[in-house]
Motif scaffolding. Structure first.
Motif, PDB file in Angstrom:
ATOM      1  N   ILE A  33       0.812  -1.207   0.000  1.00 16.98           N
ATOM      2  CA  ILE A  33       0.000   0.000   0.000  1.00 16.98           C
ATOM      3  C   ILE A  33       0.854   1.270   0.000  1.00 16.98           C
ATOM      4  N   GLU A  34       2.015   1.208   0.614  1.00 16.02           N
ATOM      5  CA  GLU A  34       2.859   2.398   0.683  1.00 16.02           C
ATOM      6  C   GLU A  34       3.479   2.743  -0.667  1.00 16.02           C
ATOM      7  N   ARG A  35       3.594   1.762  -1.570  1.00  9.70           N
ATOM      8  CA  ARG A  35       4.082   2.048  -2.923  1.00  9.70           C
ATOM      9  C   ARG A  35       3.033   2.785  -3.743  1.00  9.70           C
ATOM     10  N   ASP A  42       2.097   4.590   8.066  1.00 10.06           N
ATOM     11  CA  ASP A  42       1.760   4.670   9.493  1.00 10.06           C
ATOM     12  C   ASP A  42       0.274   4.856   9.759  1.00 10.06           C
ATOM     13  N   ALA A  43      -0.589   4.544   8.808  1.00 11.03           N
ATOM     14  CA  ALA A  43      -2.036   4.631   8.997  1.00 11.03           C
ATOM     15  C   ALA A  43      -2.584   3.219   9.189  1.00 11.03           C
ATOM     16  N   ARG A  64      -2.421  -2.794 -10.548  1.00 15.40           N
ATOM     17  CA  ARG A  64      -1.764  -1.551 -10.125  1.00 15.40           C
ATOM     18  C   ARG A  64      -0.514  -1.837  -9.292  1.00 15.40           C
ATOM     19  N   TRP A  65      -0.575  -2.864  -8.455  1.00 19.40           N
ATOM     20  CA  TRP A  65       0.557  -3.218  -7.614  1.00 19.40           C
ATOM     21  C   TRP A  65       1.723  -3.705  -8.476  1.00 19.40           C
ATOM     22  N   LEU A  66       1.441  -4.526  -9.468  1.00 22.11           N
ATOM     23  CA  LEU A  66       2.493  -5.001 -10.367  1.00 22.11           C
ATOM     24  C   LEU A  66       3.097  -3.845 -11.166  1.00 22.11           C
ATOM     25  N   ARG A  67       2.273  -2.897 -11.587  1.00 25.87           N
ATOM     26  CA  ARG A  67       2.793  -1.724 -12.296  1.00 25.87           C
ATOM     27  C   ARG A  67       3.683  -0.889 -11.396  1.00 25.87           C
TER      28      ARG A  67
END
Length: 70
Positions: A33-35, A42-43, A64-67
């Protein structure tokens, strides 16, 4: 009319979709999620609220994560 075998197949397909979505959703919340969204750093209290949407939309999340990894 839907036969019992067809209904069983539909239920199995939905369970498989949800299981894949749960795995990708948890992995995304822990590691990815941080990417995608640096503001999510920190949420930790709000991350579980995202899980139902991640399970439902897992193909888009995985894409989207793979991209973002490239």
């Amino acid at each position: 009319m839907l036969t019992v075998a067809a209904a069983h197949w539909v239920v199995e397909a939905v369970l498989l979709y949800a299981a894949i979505g749960l795995g990708i959703g948890i992995g995304f919340l822990v590691a990815g999620i941080e990417r995608i969204d640096p503001a999510a750093r920190d949420a930790y209290a709000f991350r579980p609220l995202l899980l139902p949407g991640l399970v439902a939309l897992w193909p888009l999340v995985a894409w989207r994560w793979l991209r973002a990894l490239r």
